[in-house]
Scaffold this motif. Structure first.
Motif, PDB file in Angstrom:
ATOM      1  N   ASP A 173      11.201 -92.848  -8.036  1.00 37.62           N
ATOM      2  CA  ASP A 173      10.405 -92.553  -6.840  1.00 37.62           C
ATOM      3  C   ASP A 173       9.318 -93.590  -6.583  1.00 37.62           C
ATOM      4  O   ASP A 173       8.557 -93.487  -5.621  1.00 37.62           O
ATOM      5  N   GLY A 174       9.209 -94.615  -7.447  1.00 29.46           N
ATOM      6  CA  GLY A 174       8.211 -95.666  -7.251  1.00 29.46           C
ATOM      7  C   GLY A 174       6.984 -95.547  -8.130  1.00 29.46           C
ATOM      8  O   GLY A 174       6.122 -96.433  -8.112  1.00 29.46           O
ATOM      9  N   SER A 175       6.888 -94.485  -8.912  1.00 27.26           N
ATOM     10  CA  SER A 175       5.692 -94.223  -9.707  1.00 27.26           C
ATOM     11  C   SER A 175       5.871 -94.657 -11.157  1.00 27.26           C
ATOM     12  O   SER A 175       6.943 -95.109 -11.569  1.00 27.26           O
ATOM     13  N   TRP A 176       4.803 -94.493 -11.936  1.00 25.75           N
ATOM     14  CA  TRP A 176       4.846 -94.533 -13.391  1.00 25.75           C
ATOM     15  C   TRP A 176       4.125 -93.302 -13.916  1.00 25.75           C
ATOM     16  O   TRP A 176       3.265 -92.727 -13.232  1.00 25.75           O
TER      17      TRP A 176
ATOM     18  N   ARG B 271       1.575 -88.286 -12.605  1.00 25.66           N
ATOM     19  CA  ARG B 271       1.523 -89.640 -12.060  1.00 25.66           C
ATOM     20  C   ARG B 271       0.295 -89.747 -11.178  1.00 25.66           C
ATOM     21  O   ARG B 271       0.120 -88.920 -10.273  1.00 25.66           O
ATOM     22  N   GLU B 272      -0.553 -90.713 -11.462  1.00 21.88           N
ATOM     23  CA  GLU B 272      -1.849 -90.835 -10.794  1.00 21.88           C
ATOM     24  C   GLU B 272      -1.816 -91.960  -9.766  1.00 21.88           C
ATOM     25  O   GLU B 272      -1.334 -93.060 -10.047  1.00 21.88           O
ATOM     26  N   SER B 273      -2.372 -91.684  -8.591  1.00 24.46           N
ATOM     27  CA  SER B 273      -2.230 -92.609  -7.472  1.00 24.46           C
ATOM     28  C   SER B 273      -2.859 -93.967  -7.734  1.00 24.46           C
ATOM     29  O   SER B 273      -2.260 -95.004  -7.433  1.00 24.46           O
ATOM     30  N   ASN B 274      -4.046 -93.998  -8.313  1.00 29.26           N
ATOM     31  CA  ASN B 274      -4.656 -95.310  -8.529  1.00 29.26           C
ATOM     32  C   ASN B 274      -3.957 -96.073  -9.644  1.00 29.26           C
ATOM     33  O   ASN B 274      -3.888 -97.307  -9.613  1.00 29.26           O
ATOM     34  N   PHE B 275      -3.390 -95.375 -10.629  1.00 30.13           N
ATOM     35  CA  PHE B 275      -2.609 -96.039 -11.665  1.00 30.13           C
ATOM     36  C   PHE B 275      -1.396 -96.739 -11.044  1.00 30.13           C
ATOM     37  O   PHE B 275      -1.067 -97.874 -11.405  1.00 30.13           O
ATOM     38  N   VAL B 276      -0.731 -96.051 -10.138  1.00 34.70           N
ATOM     39  CA  VAL B 276       0.494 -96.578  -9.544  1.00 34.70           C
ATOM     40  C   VAL B 276       0.187 -97.739  -8.594  1.00 34.70           C
ATOM     41  O   VAL B 276       0.898 -98.747  -8.563  1.00 34.70           O
TER      42      VAL B 276
ATOM     43  N   PRO C  74      10.019-105.541  -4.478  1.00 33.14           N
ATOM     44  CA  PRO C  74      10.546-104.177  -4.408  1.00 33.14           C
ATOM     45  C   PRO C  74       9.759-103.194  -5.260  1.00 33.14           C
ATOM     46  O   PRO C  74       9.596-102.019  -4.882  1.00 33.14           O
ATOM     47  N   THR C  75       9.240-103.643  -6.395  1.00 31.99           N
ATOM     48  CA  THR C  75       8.439-102.778  -7.261  1.00 31.99           C
ATOM     49  C   THR C  75       7.128-102.416  -6.587  1.00 31.99           C
ATOM     50  O   THR C  75       6.711-101.254  -6.575  1.00 31.99           O
TER      51      THR C  75
ATOM     52  N   VAL D   9       3.590 -98.624  -3.532  1.00 33.74           N
ATOM     53  CA  VAL D   9       2.688 -98.346  -2.410  1.00 33.74           C
ATOM     54  C   VAL D   9       3.201 -97.168  -1.580  1.00 33.74           C
ATOM     55  O   VAL D   9       2.434 -96.283  -1.184  1.00 33.74           O
ATOM     56  N   GLU D  10       4.487 -97.140  -1.319  1.00 31.36           N
ATOM     57  CA  GLU D  10       5.046 -96.036  -0.541  1.00 31.36           C
ATOM     58  C   GLU D  10       4.838 -94.703  -1.265  1.00 31.36           C
ATOM     59  O   GLU D  10       4.532 -93.676  -0.627  1.00 31.36           O
ATOM     60  N   TRP D  11       4.978 -94.694  -2.584  1.00 35.76           N
ATOM     61  CA  TRP D  11       4.729 -93.464  -3.346  1.00 35.76           C
ATOM     62  C   TRP D  11       3.276 -93.030  -3.199  1.00 35.76           C
ATOM     63  O   TRP D  11       2.988 -91.852  -2.966  1.00 35.76           O
ATOM     64  N   VAL D  12       2.364 -93.973  -3.333  1.00 35.58           N
ATOM     65  CA  VAL D  12       0.932 -93.661  -3.233  1.00 35.58           C
ATOM     66  C   VAL D  12       0.588 -93.107  -1.866  1.00 35.58           C
ATOM     67  O   VAL D  12      -0.145 -92.111  -1.741  1.00 35.58           O
ATOM     68  N   LEU D  13       1.107 -93.720  -0.814  1.00 37.51           N
ATOM     69  CA  LEU D  13       0.721 -93.310   0.536  1.00 37.51           C
ATOM     70  C   LEU D  13       1.268 -91.940   0.905  1.00 37.51           C
ATOM     71  O   LEU D  13       0.760 -91.303   1.839  1.00 37.51           O
TER      72      LEU D  13
END
Length: 356
Positions: free
Chosen positions: A80-83, A100-105, A130-131, A136-140
């Motif tokens: 999904d784009g995260s870690w 999964r934390e937004s600022n970490f990702v 791509p990474t 960014v898309e996951w965070v937004l």
């Protein structure tokens, strides 16, 4: 291991060339062969601090080691784009915190842009795009109607919509770096620009949209460090709480009223002061935390409880050393570090306050 480039990492009362080389070597000694950089061996890796340490390696000219760190992130990004928030000793298959934390990702965008500016490696930028895009898309997807960024998503997918000012300020910085990457690749992302502008407006004008964490020094300086507050606004914010957080001769409190100064917060404040053009005060802060340096490893203790004259916790963390090296690199004129934190060539986003 190459010989670190330390000419811009020499700072009176902070680092000699030999000490700078030892600190870089200390981070490299913790890095695993697969590129992972945990806090220290036997502790966990989180994606934000892993990236901070990688950026410090680039500032020292250790580009291959830094690239291996970014390769670890690319290989182990979730679909999904995260870690995940934490991996035991940097082992990708030993997750210890599945949130999964937004600022970490988001922070990978800062690191990737810094590496590109440090090396000029277009192939690396193409490979990592791509990474960065997926992150960014996951965070937004966690951005709220008021512009602030929800701070995490649980393992079951439940979103925590509450926003942290520190985390959102870090995301603001990451979004600007992501936009710079997109511009370099000639792949404009207008939705990201709008998101960055909305986030900046929330940080500048709507403190009520964030959880009240004003006891923490990071909430004090991060709107400046992340580039959301500049000029007179930045100066007013720092001056307002200087005496509340800064302990002369010892560093910066992590949280008031606790008698605990920390190397990471002190180094980040120094970097924020440099961003504001206050290099003299930045130098004083960095000089004040040299009591945290461990001469044997070249690394730095996380913090010091001054009421008890005690180092606590007994941890020599790569991210503390990394944050100090980045602050020194900015003061020393390292081009990539100055550009990434000073805002050169970084778009501001479409802040409604700036658009008529």
């Amino acid at each position: 291991m190459t010989t670190p480039r330390t000419e811009h990492l020499v700072l009176p009362g902070v680092l000699t060339a030999e000490q700078a080389a030892a600190t870089v070597a200390g981070i490299l000694a913790v890095q695993r062969e697969d590129g992972a950089i945990p806090w220290f061996r036997g502790h966990h890796l989180d994606p934000w601090d892993h990236t901070e340490a990688a950026m410090a390696l680039d500032a020292a000219g250790e580009h291959e080691a830094a690239e291996r760190a970014y390769g670890w992130l690319a290989r182990h990004q979730n679909e999904d784009g995260s870690w995940y928030a934490a991996y035991a000793d940097g082992a990708h298959d030993e997750v210890t915190d599945r949130a999964r934390e937004s600022n970490f990702v988001a922070y990978i965008a800062v690191g990737v842009w810094h590496h590109y500016l440090s090396t000029g490696d277009d192939t690396f930028l193409d490979r990592m795009w791509p990474t960065v895009y997926a992150a960014v898309e996951w965070v937004l997807r966690l951005q709220q109607p008021g512009g602030q960024i929800g701070w995490r998503r649980e393992d079951d997918g439940t979103a925590t919509t509450d926003a942290l000012l520190t985390g959102s300020s870090s995301v603001h910085h990451a979004l600007r770096c992501a936009l710079a990457i997109a511009e370099e690749r000639e792949e404009p992302q207008p939705d990201w620009e709008l998101a960055a502008g909305s986030l900046r407006h929330a940080i500048r004008r709507h403190p009520e949209r964030f959880l009240d964490k004003d006891r923490y020094s990071m909430d004090w300086y991060y709107p400046v460090l992340g580039g959301a507050l500049t000029g007179a606004e930045a100066k007013a914010r720092i001056e307002a709480d200087w005496d509340r957080f800064v302990v002369p001769g010892l560093g910066v409190r992590c949280v008031v009223p606790n008698p605990w100064v920390t190397g990471g917060e002190s180094s980040e404040l120094a970097l924020a002061l440099w961003v504001m053009g206050e290099s003299d005060r930045a130098l004083e802060i960095l000089q004040s935390i040299q009591h945290l340096r461990d001469a044997d490893s070249g690394l730095y203790w996380t913090g010091y409880v001054f009421d008890d004259d005690a180092v606590w916790p007994r941890e020599l963390t790569t991210w503390t050393a990394g944050s100090l090296l980045l602050a020194v690199a900015a003061l020393g004129g390292h081009d990539a570090t100055c550009a990434v934190f000073g805002g050169d060539h970084l778009p501001a986003g479409l802040d409604p306050d700036c658009c008529g």
